[in-house]
Design an enzyme around this catalytic site. Structure first.
Site, PDB file in Angstrom:
ATOM      1  N   GLU A  10       0.810  -1.209   0.000  1.00 52.88           N
ATOM      2  CA  GLU A  10       0.000   0.000   0.000  1.00 52.88           C
ATOM      3  C   GLU A  10       0.842   1.258   0.000  1.00 52.88           C
ATOM      4  O   GLU A  10       1.949   1.289   0.543  1.00 52.88           O
ATOM      5  CB  GLU A  10      -0.894   0.018   1.228  1.00 52.88           C
ATOM      6  N   CYS A  54       3.473   8.441   1.176  1.00 49.94           N
ATOM      7  CA  CYS A  54       4.154   7.511   2.072  1.00 49.94           C
ATOM      8  C   CYS A  54       4.392   6.206   1.313  1.00 49.94           C
ATOM      9  O   CYS A  54       3.451   5.535   0.896  1.00 49.94           O
ATOM     10  CB  CYS A  54       3.274   7.295   3.305  1.00 49.94           C
ATOM     11  N   CYS A 109       8.733  -7.172   6.915  1.00 51.22           N
ATOM     12  CA  CYS A 109       9.933  -6.584   7.537  1.00 51.22           C
ATOM     13  C   CYS A 109      10.666  -7.693   8.284  1.00 51.22           C
ATOM     14  O   CYS A 109      10.037  -8.579   8.848  1.00 51.22           O
ATOM     15  CB  CYS A 109       9.512  -5.479   8.505  1.00 51.22           C
ATOM     16  N   CYS A 155       9.824  -4.905  15.780  1.00 49.21           N
ATOM     17  CA  CYS A 155       9.494  -3.888  16.780  1.00 49.21           C
ATOM     18  C   CYS A 155       8.153  -4.283  17.422  1.00 49.21           C
ATOM     19  O   CYS A 155       7.204  -4.606  16.712  1.00 49.21           O
ATOM     20  CB  CYS A 155       9.401  -2.514  16.124  1.00 49.21           C
ATOM     21  N   CYS A 202       4.744  -2.637  16.488  1.00 46.44           N
ATOM     22  CA  CYS A 202       4.481  -2.446  15.058  1.00 46.44           C
ATOM     23  C   CYS A 202       3.895  -3.710  14.454  1.00 46.44           C
ATOM     24  O   CYS A 202       4.436  -4.794  14.634  1.00 46.44           O
ATOM     25  CB  CYS A 202       5.773  -2.090  14.310  1.00 46.44           C
ATOM     26  N   CYS A 218     -12.479   0.238   4.675  1.00 49.18           N
ATOM     27  CA  CYS A 218     -11.699  -0.506   3.692  1.00 49.18           C
ATOM     28  C   CYS A 218     -12.073  -1.975   3.658  1.00 49.18           C
ATOM     29  O   CYS A 218     -12.331  -2.598   4.686  1.00 49.18           O
ATOM     30  CB  CYS A 218     -10.207  -0.307   3.932  1.00 49.18           C
TER      31      CYS A 218
END
Ligand code: SAH
Ligand code: SF4
Length: 411
Positions: A124, A137, A144, A148, A151, A382
């Site tokens: 996205e 952005c 990833c 973290c 996150c 969404c």
């Protein structure tokens, strides 16, 4: 009003199937000028003596005019356009979905080919219009490798790095959709800055750790800031890292964009828990790397992102420690209200606490904007991702979207 468009028409699906069945053509977007020349010459499409001139022509069409079809390159002969189209592609990626919030925030779901990942991947990109600027952005990885603890992307394994072409495609397709190339119209009713470019700033704050995909990110950002092409000022490009210390100097030296650091804690014990890469590169090393960031000055400050977690890092003591830690570093502090996601143990700090924290930092002389969440209605509205590829659960997507929208930087 919230608008959601499913752009995967039958015709697009047929075209994509045909593309999937056809031999793979070389991508021209995302190549350096030298690589572009080499691709044109080794394919036999362009004789060596013409390479430089053709590169210049193509560069202009691709990055100034934003064309995505060789047929539109009017000053190139028909025969050459046909040859180019036979060997290469400059097509945009598939837009699976575009959502537009009542506040003008836009979100695109792009689908890219598997490129070794087994299945097509989806990422996205979010556009946030404000009074005097429009910020995009951008994602650098699918998933990833880091974990973290606050996150949600961190709970998703790395699927793969995005290529330079895919990083640029996010910018170029957003500009298409906003009418931000010459001779294009802005869609009726779109909320965009009153003057200037519709995409005036970019932040590498989407999915992934950009400094773990250094080469592709570097290539893409150098093309995005090339003065004869997309021409975004490097001061309007911000790269956010969780703290990959060995790559920080190179980021300034080789890319030269603005830096943002996901700090979130002011002592190693807490940061080890929140941002585990801290165990490898502790705060002292991180702050040292910041002090040595090429080009750092009061006019070119580093943004420190600080997520506000209730009873974890939000006390006045933390605010004091933060000011002490950053002493002497030209800095902006970006306070991000935590966006909760299903299964997380963290909560967002109370608004009053955030304001007190911000006041303390302000009084100490730092600009410390609190990120106001944008595009809330498109998060709520969404829909689920479409069927046939690897996908996140709806709840996971909502958390990621909230993060991308809330976390965008001050550049
Ligand atoms: N991987 C890079 C860039 C992407 S994250 C990095 O970590 O810097 C963009 C910002 O959003 C980072 O500061 C990140 O720490 C923050 N963030 C992540 N999850 C969040 C959440 N749930 N709520 C608020 N901010 C979050
Ligand atoms: Fe990765 Fe950044 Fe999320 Fe950490 S905050 S897991 S580095 S995307």
């Amino acid at each position: 009003m919230t608008l959601s468009l499913d752009l995967t028409t039958d015709a697009t699906r047929d075209a994509l199937r045909a593309r999937a069945a056809a031999p793979v053509k070389g991508e021209l977007i995302g190549l350096t000028r030298e690589e572009l020349a080499e691709a044109l010459v080794t394919s036999g499409v362009v004789p060596e003596r013409q390479a430089k001139m053709r590169v210049q022509q193509l560069w202009h069409w691709l990055y100034v005019r934003g064309v995505s079809d060789f047929a539109d390159m009017f000053n190139i002969s028909k025969d050459l356009r046909a040859e180019l189209a036979k060997h290469f592609t400059i097509a945009r990626p598939e837009i699976v979905e575009e959502q537009i919030s009542s506040d003008g925030t836009r979100k695109w779901l792009f689908r890219f080919p598997p490129r070794g990942a087994g299945r097509p991947v989806e990422i996205e990109t979010v556009y946030i219009p404000e009074e005097g600027r429009g910020t995009l952005c951008i994602s650098s990885q699918v998933g990833c490798t880091l974990t973290c603890s606050f996150c949600h992307t961190g709970t998703q394994k790395l699927v793969r790095n995005l290529t330079a072409e895919e990083i640029l495609a996010q910018l170029m397709t957003a500009r298409d959709r906003l009418g931000d190339f010459p001779d294009r119209d802005t869609p009726a009713g779109a909320i965009v800055p009153a003057e200037g470019r519709k995409v005036s700033n970019i932040v590498m704050m989407g999915m992934g750790e950009p400094l773990y995909n250094f080469e592709a990110v570097k290539k893409a950002l150098l093309i995005a800031s090339d003065g004869d092409g997309l021409a975004l000022s490097k001061r309007r490009i911000t790269l956010s890292t969780s703290g990959v210390v060995p790559e920080i100097f190179r980021t300034g030296e080789e890319i030269g964009v603005m830096l943002a650091i996901s700090l979130h804690a002011t002592n190693d014990d807490l940061r080890d828990l929140l941002v585990p890469i801290n165990k490898k590169y502790p705060l002292k090393d991180l702050v040292d790397a910041c002090r040595n960031y090429p080009g750092l000055s009061n006019a070119r400050r580093i943004t420190f992102e600080y997520v506000m977690l209730k009873d974890v890092n939000d006390s006045l003591e933390d605010a004091k420690a933060l000011v002490k830690l950053l002493k002497g570093v030209p800095a902006k502090i970006n306070l991000i209200p935590f966006n909760p996601w299903p299964g997380t143990n963290y909560q967002c700090s109370d608004w009053e606490t955030i304001e007190k924290f911000a006041d303390y930092i302000n009084n100490a002389g730092y600009a410390s904007p609190i990120r106001t969440p944008r595009g809330r209605d498109i998060l709520a509205a969404c829909g689920q991702l479409k069927s046939e590829s690897e996908r996140m659960k709806k709840s996971e997507r909502l958390a990621l979207e909230a993060m991308m929208i809330a976390g965008h930087g001050e550049a």
